[in-house]
Motif scaffolding. Structure first.
Motif, short mmCIF file in Angstrom:
data_model
loop_
_atom_site.label_atom_id
_atom_site.label_comp_id
_atom_site.label_asym_id
_atom_site.label_seq_id
_atom_site.Cartn_x
_atom_site.Cartn_y
_atom_site.Cartn_z
N GLU A 1 8.63 13.19 -7.58
CA GLU A 1 7.45 13.50 -6.79
C GLU A 1 7.14 12.33 -5.87
OE1 GLU A 1 2.99 15.01 -7.80
OE2 GLU A 1 4.38 14.66 -9.46
N VAL A 2 6.56 12.63 -4.73
CA VAL A 2 6.14 11.59 -3.79
C VAL A 2 4.82 11.00 -4.28
CG1 VAL A 2 5.40 11.16 -1.44
CG2 VAL A 2 7.32 12.70 -1.90
N LYS A 3 4.78 9.64 -4.38
CA LYS A 3 3.55 8.97 -4.83
C LYS A 3 2.85 8.31 -3.66
CE LYS A 3 5.21 7.45 -9.11
NZ LYS A 3 5.71 6.23 -9.74
N ILE A 4 1.54 8.53 -3.56
CA ILE A 4 0.77 7.92 -2.48
C ILE A 4 -0.31 7.04 -3.10
CG2 ILE A 4 -0.64 8.36 -0.44
CD1 ILE A 4 0.64 11.07 -0.21
N ALA A 5 -0.21 5.73 -2.84
CA ALA A 5 -1.21 4.80 -3.36
C ALA A 5 -2.01 4.24 -2.19
CB ALA A 5 -0.54 3.66 -4.11
N ILE A 6 -3.35 4.17 -2.36
CA ILE A 6 -4.21 3.66 -1.29
C ILE A 6 -4.97 2.45 -1.79
CG2 ILE A 6 -6.04 4.22 0.35
CD1 ILE A 6 -5.35 7.15 -0.04
N ILE A 7 -4.90 1.37 -1.03
CA ILE A 7 -5.67 0.16 -1.33
C ILE A 7 -6.57 -0.12 -0.15
CG2 ILE A 7 -5.52 -2.33 -1.65
CD1 ILE A 7 -3.01 -1.94 -3.23
N GLU A 8 -7.83 -0.29 -0.41
CA GLU A 8 -8.76 -0.59 0.69
C GLU A 8 -9.45 -1.89 0.34
OE1 GLU A 8 -11.94 2.12 1.03
OE2 GLU A 8 -12.42 1.57 3.09
N TYR A 9 -9.52 -2.79 1.31
CA TYR A 9 -10.13 -4.09 0.99
C TYR A 9 -10.71 -4.75 2.22
CZ TYR A 9 -5.85 -6.13 2.93
OH TYR A 9 -4.82 -6.45 3.76
N ASP A 10 -11.69 -5.61 1.99
CA ASP A 10 -12.03 -6.64 2.96
C ASP A 10 -12.32 -7.88 2.15
OD1 ASP A 10 -14.50 -6.26 1.92
OD2 ASP A 10 -15.42 -5.48 3.73
N GLU A 11 -12.87 -8.92 2.74
CA GLU A 11 -12.99 -10.17 2.01
C GLU A 11 -13.79 -9.99 0.73
OE1 GLU A 11 -14.01 -13.40 4.52
OE2 GLU A 11 -13.64 -14.89 2.96
N ALA A 12 -14.80 -9.09 0.80
CA ALA A 12 -15.70 -8.96 -0.36
C ALA A 12 -15.30 -7.82 -1.29
CB ALA A 12 -17.12 -8.74 0.14
N HIS A 13 -14.81 -6.72 -0.73
CA HIS A 13 -14.56 -5.54 -1.56
C HIS A 13 -13.10 -5.30 -1.78
CE1 HIS A 13 -18.30 -5.06 0.76
NE2 HIS A 13 -18.78 -4.59 -0.39
N PHE A 14 -12.81 -4.50 -2.83
CA PHE A 14 -11.45 -4.09 -3.11
C PHE A 14 -11.49 -2.76 -3.85
CE2 PHE A 14 -8.03 -3.74 -6.18
CZ PHE A 14 -6.92 -3.87 -5.37
N HIS A 15 -10.75 -1.78 -3.38
CA HIS A 15 -10.75 -0.48 -4.03
C HIS A 15 -9.33 0.09 -4.03
CE1 HIS A 15 -11.34 3.99 -4.13
NE2 HIS A 15 -11.90 3.56 -5.26
N GLU A 16 -8.87 0.58 -5.15
CA GLU A 16 -7.49 1.06 -5.30
C GLU A 16 -7.53 2.48 -5.82
OE1 GLU A 16 -5.41 -1.63 -7.81
OE2 GLU A 16 -3.44 -0.77 -7.40
N GLN A 17 -6.72 3.38 -5.29
CA GLN A 17 -6.70 4.75 -5.78
C GLN A 17 -5.32 5.37 -5.57
OE1 GLN A 17 -9.40 6.11 -2.27
NE2 GLN A 17 -8.44 7.97 -3.04
N THR A 18 -5.04 6.43 -6.34
CA THR A 18 -3.81 7.19 -6.12
C THR A 18 -4.21 8.53 -5.52
OG1 THR A 18 -2.87 6.15 -8.06
CG2 THR A 18 -1.75 8.10 -7.22
N ALA A 19 -3.65 8.83 -4.35
CA ALA A 19 -4.06 10.05 -3.66
C ALA A 19 -3.36 11.26 -4.26
CB ALA A 19 -3.74 9.94 -2.18
N ARG A 20 -4.08 12.33 -4.45
CA ARG A 20 -3.46 13.54 -4.97
C ARG A 20 -2.97 14.43 -3.84
NH1 ARG A 20 -8.10 14.13 -8.98
NH2 ARG A 20 -8.67 12.67 -7.35
#
Lengths: 355, 355, 355, 355, 355
Positions: D29-48
């Motif tokens: 299966e194709v896996k899609i991982a998303i990481i969003e960040y700036d200096e203060a924040h960080f958020h990680e998720q796996t897209a369905r």
């Protein structure tokens, strides 16, 4: 054989501009000859001191002065000359350093050209390289040779006898003539090499001995060393022709283009020779393989014919009590016949395989 | 074989512009043919003296003049012609010097082109090189050949019979036609070489003899010498096409681009041939090694089979008093059997090793 | 094997623009197919005469016309077509001359592209080269093939069935599609060659026979000939992409860049193959030397073991009256023992030398 | 061994922009991982679903988004993604086509980079190549890998733990970090190759077996295939550094110059290795010739010594009635003496020739 | 032998700017020497801490400061120094990374130059490479060496004793002097190599043993590794000379041009050496083939002479009852005569074939 490198290490660690002569040690005196001319006048002298040259630096003199210096091993003399003519210390250092790569440099007041003059040693055809430097000023040319030679004699005669247009032209034309004389010498080297290659080609076909291999290597080595003198020549002459220096008049440029064409021609020829020698080496290797093949064929033929025969003879040389053939009346002739058949078969086999 | 170099040394030391013919000595008379034409008129004549050519230099004539000169060994004639048409002395020198590298030079009043014309000698397929010079003026073309030939005959006929557009166009189109005729001849050379290479390829596979090696070397040598004529051609034609000279009209340039494409095509073919020959040499060397291997295998097989046999026979040829086998009733047949076994073992061994 | 050269000499001496077909003689009829389309309409016809094509030259037609001509051996037809569409005579000559180097030329009113289409012959995998010319006008494309083929069938189907964006785009996109189809075919050739090389690699390691050598040579030859078609391709496509012609719209250029990348990829692959084959040849030569060495070792071992043995047997085969050993009771066994020792020594020696 | 070519032919004949995956078939299966960040924040998720990625395209978001996609064999997913992010159809086609030459393309809104990631297979040291594509937008980076790997794990950790300056910088710095990680992997490959070469060098000197030859060929082959990945890298990184795209900030360019220096270093090393391997092959061939020579010398020595001896023994093995020596009292010792003399002479001869 | 590669992999995966020392582990202390001078003053000190260097960064000081650091394995010290002088983190990383390709980088405030210093190990003539970095500021120069050496001692003495013009010039002249000292060392390497090559040439002709082959390989390997240090040198020095940095005064540029000429000279020499060694390898291979041929000739001669003789002896060693020759009175002498004839024939045959 020609030395690969000159002892430049003697200079390592010295401050730039140090006047150290590189190359074989020399004891001959430095000779300074001065020729001054214009269309109407001609004056020739041998300078006893460097100072006699300095007046010719004057830009307002209407004559052209040619100062020819034979011998560049005296740091003191060259140092004085450099100061007198306002040459940069690095230039004087370069003139003395005979391990110089051909180059030209444009200082506004003068032009510095250094190249290699090549001779063919009469006896063993060894190529001898000598460094020649030229300083071209507005109305003077200074030429530096490692030792007295006769390459420039023809030009001297043309100036003396006012032959051709040399007396009508300026210092730049004189510089051109000197360069032309040097480049013309390269053609002679090329012819000598060409003749050697043609001789070698004949031998390569008729009789490829180890001596041929040695000669090929020798030629190849010469070619490699020649390249180092010849390739930079193109840049040097091309730089002179295209460079925007005011010292080089427009009317002289067309002559420089002519030398430029000559250097291209020499480079072409050199590369052609190099390719031919590379080809000859490959042919040589193939020829030797051919020879090995031929020799081995002879060996195989001999062995293939005589080994079975010897074996047959060996059989009837055995001392068995009960060896019936030995008692036969026609045993001996029959064995001889069998041997003849075996031989014939083998020979037929080799014929068929075209050995 | 073709000579590698021409005796240029004869010129060393002479002032620039000296008219010395280089190449084989010649005694034939120089022939000067003049053709004058425009769309309506055509006039052909053989000049008895150089002076008859001079009127055609006049820019105001509405006709095109083609002066063809067969023979360039007479310094006097060429010198006069050069003066009459205002050619630079170095150009006249270059025309006579048959060891010239193909080049073109743009003097405003005229264009100078020199190149090599190649023939294939009918008998032994030897390539013969001849130097052709062209002077293109505003309404005249002068062509110089080393000897009378028939390469330009087709063009002459086209002018005479007013075939194609040649009579409608100017001197630049005539120059183009001459160049085109020369370049077309290169294709014939290429075809001849290509056929030789294809023949050689077949032999290389079926029967690689030393003769094949010699032919490869011969072809390689020809290739190397051809390159010297062909590569500069590109610059020459490219220079003519792109050069901004007013002598070359815009409508003619598209034709020059066509020749330019042809020269690229010829160079491509030549390089392809060179690579093929280089490849053939490598294949040849590998083939010979293969052959050595095959021959040595035969030798080894023979030796491996017969040496043990001969040794066994030798044992029973010894004269020891007490050698019990000799007395045995079945000694001889047994030894023969042993020998047969040894032979079978060896043959099996060679079969397994796929010799 | 593929012919190295085509008989271009047939053209030598003819005036430029002569319509002579080069290549194998052909007798098939020339087929002219016309497809006219825009997003909404589609019309297909087979022209019976050249004149039927002329209306499509009109710039004001809103449709795109694709004229496909199978067969370029009829000078008359092509000549008429050229006149009708206002093509330069040299272009028509080039279309017929199948020994053309790939190139593109920009006349303001139309673009001329010529390249090689490569097929792999199904039976023996021989590569067949065919010349394809394209004329791109403002709203028409003329394609010329040597013989009817099915490379363009896919595009024809896409036009017919309005698949992809082809019906929405102009003549330049159609030309791009044709080029893309040709270049895509090169990938197939590359794959075929790649597979042959991989097969050869395995054989090279397991069993280097003369047949392998022949295959290497064959591949090398194909590579050399392929280069002549492939390398100029880069210039052609690059010229189309970067050239400032108005015939090529901006939106099509990005597609051309894509083909450009493909040609770079093909060239890269070809060079990789060339290097690999060069490497294989070197390995082959080394392998053969290895084999010679192995064979000679066998020979030497055999000779080294059996020659001394045979000699010893020979000694006791001499018939001297006074040869005391022959009388000894244990003479024979002792000699056999000595022989065994000699053999053991030799075998030990070879073991130690790791033969 | 690594496959030379990938089955690209599957695509021939399809319209441009067709989404066909080239390379081995895959079912993961194709896996899609998303990481969003700036200096203060960080958020990680796996897209369905692909659609979850689209919000990150928004230029006004202040954060940086990194979308990592493992698996490029699903045309549908990539097609949707391409549409969502406004990628050109040809780019999406290129991402899926794993037989891509490394390149970078600058569309104003985004940058497309494709290159090869190289691993060394742990078991047999085989080099494995994987294609990585990057899309760099104003505040997002999309990375495409053929399969899930851990090359980017280090960067992911640096983002998570806010190590170094990565969280302070923009999307362009993230793209740089990804490229840096890929290029750093090349150094590991180079080291592995370098160690193999050094091992081989020792064996080459001490024991040149056919196995050495096979290893040389294997290394050479790897080198040739590596070049295809490494050389275009220079253009890619150089293009990124020098290209005037606004997506690449000035402060990041200096880092790109650093990678550029690394690629030059890698290319240098690769070329050095290539030369060394070429040299080793020549040395190998010479060594084998040396060995053949040594073996043949042994054979010749043995034959030269024993053949005359055997001949002498043969003479006195003849059965002539009148052979006087056989009757002599000292015949046998004398013959042995003669044999010893012959042997001594031969040995002396070989000593003198330094065999 | 010199290691091919350095363990750079230790750095893979770390963020850019990580200060990791590559190369052999070291434990010596880092030495920092500071020399401050102008024409009138001179002051020398050894810094105990990095902070002592910082005052010399001040642009308004009228003196020139030279800070020489021996030892680059302490990340902490270099990190502090970099911060103090405002160096970019990547530069500090490059200084520590001893596997650096020679390069120069122009930050406006300072110039960074990194190159290789080469020594010849006294004992076995092995070439040792050491990395030297220079930071040139407006009035200071920082030099970094891997270990304490005496290459810069001469310059230090010249500064101390105010010899030459060094005290009169600025920091850029000092940087030039350091570069000059490094480049001068290359000439010594070249001389050492040149002498080795000349020695080898003599041996190649007189006695081509496997040892010669090993030496050729060793030289070739050194050449290949040297190239990697020497070729980038040209770019570095050329970049310094031509680069428009204000840190390099016009008067110093002419000196840089001199070093530039030296690097060209060194590159020329290196390429000449490479060609000679390539030529020697070919000659070596041909020589070995020659030797094989010579050895095989001896073998063939021996076999060709003795095999027939042994066969004849074998015939009369047969034990046939009815073998009439054995009974003849002159049988034995006749056979000896026949053998002599056979031998004479063979010898004549070899003479004629010039073996």
């Amino acid at each position: 054989m020609v030395k690969l490198i000159k002892k430049r290490s003697r200079k390592a660690g010295l401050p730039p501009g140090s006047l150290i002569h590189i190359g074989e040690k020399k004891t001959e005196e430095v000779k300074i000859a001065i020729i001054e001319y214009d269309e109407a006048h001609f004056h020739e002298q041998t300078a006893r001191s460097v100072e006699e040259c300095f007046p010719f630096k004057d830009k307002n003199r209407s004559t052209v002065a040619w100062i020819n210096i034979d011998g560049i091993h005296e740091g003191e003399i060259l140092g004085k000359l450099g100061e007198g003519f306002g040459l940069h210390p690095l230039i004087v250092e370069d003139i003395m350093n005979t391990d110089q790569r051909p180059k030209c440099e444009d200082f506004d007041a003068y032009y510095y050209v250094v190249l290699k003059m090549l001779h063919c040693n009469g006896k063993d055809g060894e190529i001898i390289s000598e460094q020649v430097s030229l300083i071209l000023g507005s109305n003077f040319v200074i030429s530096f040779q490692e030792r007295a030679g006769d390459v420039f004699r023809g030009i001297m005669d043309r100036v003396r006898t006012n032959k051709g247009r040399i007396r009508k032209m300026g210092a730049d034309y004189l510089a051109y003539c000197l360069l032309d004389a040097i480049v013309d010498n390269y053609f002679i080297i090329m012819e000598t090499l060409g003749e050697k290659i043609e001789l070698l080609e004949d031998e390569l076909v008729s009789n490829p001995t180890p001596k041929v291999l040695r000669t090929i290597y020798h030629l190849k080595r010469n070619m490699i060393l020649l390249r180092r003198s010849v390739w930079p020549l193109r840049e040097v002459i091309g730089g002179l022709e295209r460079g925007g220096s005011l010292l080089m008049r427009e009317s002289t440029r067309i002559y420089l283009r002519d030398i430029y064409d000559h250097t291209i021609h020499i480079i072409d020829t050199l590369e052609t020779f190099r390719e031919m020698i590379a080809g000859m080496l490959e042919i040589y290797l193939s020829s030797i393989s051919n020879r090995v093949n031929a020799v081995i064929k002879v060996l195989t033929m001999i062995a293939t014919i005589f080994m079975p025969l010897t074996f047959i003879a060996g059989i009837y040389g055995m001392n068995f009590k009960y060896l019936p053939e030995l008692e036969w009346r026609w045993g001996y002739p029959m064995v001889l016949l069998i041997m003849a058949c075996v031989t014939a078969t083998m020979v037929y086999f080799f014929k068929k395989k075209k050995w």
